[in-house]
Design an enzyme around this catalytic site. Structure first.
Site, mmCIF file in Angstrom:
data_model
loop_
_atom_site.group_PDB
_atom_site.id
_atom_site.type_symbol
_atom_site.label_atom_id
_atom_site.label_comp_id
_atom_site.label_asym_id
_atom_site.label_seq_id
_atom_site.Cartn_x
_atom_site.Cartn_y
_atom_site.Cartn_z
ATOM 1 N N TYR A 1 18.616 19.634 -1.711
ATOM 2 C CA TYR A 1 19.351 19.532 -0.451
ATOM 3 C C TYR A 1 19.642 20.927 0.103
ATOM 4 C CZ TYR A 1 20.253 14.659 -1.843
ATOM 5 O OH TYR A 1 20.129 13.343 -2.233
ATOM 6 N N PRO B 1 24.545 3.653 2.562
ATOM 7 C CA PRO B 1 25.070 2.313 2.819
ATOM 8 C C PRO B 1 25.328 2.058 4.307
ATOM 9 C CG PRO B 1 26.796 3.721 1.952
ATOM 10 C CD PRO B 1 25.515 4.482 1.804
ATOM 11 N N GLN C 1 36.386 10.858 9.287
ATOM 12 C CA GLN C 1 35.429 9.784 9.036
ATOM 13 C C GLN C 1 35.631 9.195 7.637
ATOM 14 O OE1 GLN C 1 31.622 11.614 9.561
ATOM 15 N NE2 GLN C 1 31.671 11.533 11.782
#
Length: 343
Positions: A54, A204, A290
């Protein structure tokens, strides 16, 4: 926050984990990424997922800095090896695993990794070599538990057999799983259950599509993953998640969520967590608020009638074909590519 053991014998993980695949070192600067980690900790998240690939290692560095000063025994740090790496030994060869593991430990600033995952299956390396390298790392105290990510059912079964012989704690699989992407339900989940392997699922919210922020016929909003994260558009478009047909179906799910007092994202996350084989679901975030908003999903109870209505709302856009497990997709792509002799 609830907590659950990952697999039959793995670490205890928070039901929601925090991942930084397209945020730290990519979409977010160090300060913003650290704020998201703090928000995750404040929300009871103890499980943090990253990978050596990443942002070319920067995501691990960001996570290491963000967790500096946190009681090491209070968090479960998960990372991966085996994606990319260029020419040379196979991605999951003994040589690559040893070098990548030491680099990940250094970037994360820790003496051990709680869950070390094989990131995609490596056809170029004998599986017994890969599992032997993991066994050596466990014996050396560098890793505590072993997992795989995006492997097909038969690959997981072979790995589990070798793990048993070598006494390796193979406890998890990390596949993509959401309302829209259900390819693990047919083969992978049934294979993992009797082996004591739990699911640590990623995406998800389908790369943010299941938040409802993408609208049919409109451009992706500024700052969203589809436009602001390097590689974010590819990860979403690979599965047609931004097609008008999918976005219209997601809008219908949004109406159901509103009826239940949930946001679309909360309903989508609760839908994943209702599956008993899912120990934890990995979410990302580009802003701290969030995280707090989405964690409300851990308390949601979905009645059977609502689940039926969700399936009806999504209809034909749901993807279920097990051949689309990522390792199989990559193998098929490689097989279809012309050999050097034919070029």
């Amino acid at each position: 926050m609830e907590y659950r053991r990952l697999g039959v014998s793995g670490p205890v993980v928070s039901r929601v984990a925090f991942g930084n695949s397209l945020t730290a070192g990519n979409q977010l600067d160090d300060r913003a990424a650290a704020a998201c980690v703090r928000a995750a900790l404040d929300g009871g998240i103890t499980t943090f997922d990253t990978a050596d690939a990443y942002a070319e290692g920067r995501a691990e560095e960001h996570l290491g800095r963000a967790l500096a000063g946190v009681d090491r025994d209070s968090v479960v740090i998960c990372t991966k090896v085996g994606r990319g790496g260029g020419p040379g030994p196979g991605a999951l060869s003994r040589t690559r695993i040893a070098a990548s593991l030491d680099a990940s430990l250094r970037r994360l600033g820790t003496g051990h990794i709680d869950l070390y995952q094989a990131h995609l299956y490596d056809d170029s390396t004998p599986l017994d070599e890969t599992m032997g390298a993991f066994a050596d790392a466990v014996a050396a105290g560098k890793i505590r538990y072993v997992g795989v990510s995006e492997w097909a059912a038969d690959e997981i079964e072979r790995a589990a057999a070798l793990a048993h012989e070598l006494n390796i704690p193979l406890v998890s699989n990390q596949p993509q799983y959401s309302m829209l992407w259900r390819v693990i339900e047919t083969e992978v989940m049934p294979a993992c259950a009797p082996l004591g392997i739990g699911q640590m699922v990623w995406s998800p919210l389908a790369g943010g599509v299941l938040t409802g922020k993408y609208k049919p016929g409109l451009k992706a909003p500024a700052g969203s993953r589809a436009v602001a994260a390097k590689g974010g558009d590819v990860s979403i478009q690979r599965y047609r998640f931004l097609s008008d047909e999918v976005l219209a179906a997601v809008a219908r799910v949004g109406e159901l969520a509103e009826e239940t007092g949930l946001t679309t994202a909360q309903l989508a996350l609760a839908w994943v967590l209702r599956n008993e084989q899912v120990a934890t679901a990995v979410i990302g975030a580009s802003a701290p608020e969030q995280i707090a908003r989405n964690l409300a999903a851990t308390e949601a109870v979905l009645d059977p009638e609502l689940l039926v209505r969700v399936d009806a709302a999504l209809g034909p856009v749901v993807v279920t074909d097990p051949e689309l497990t990522l390792s199989r997709m990559l193998r098929a792509k490689a097989a279809a590519a012309p050999s050097p002799a034919t070029l």
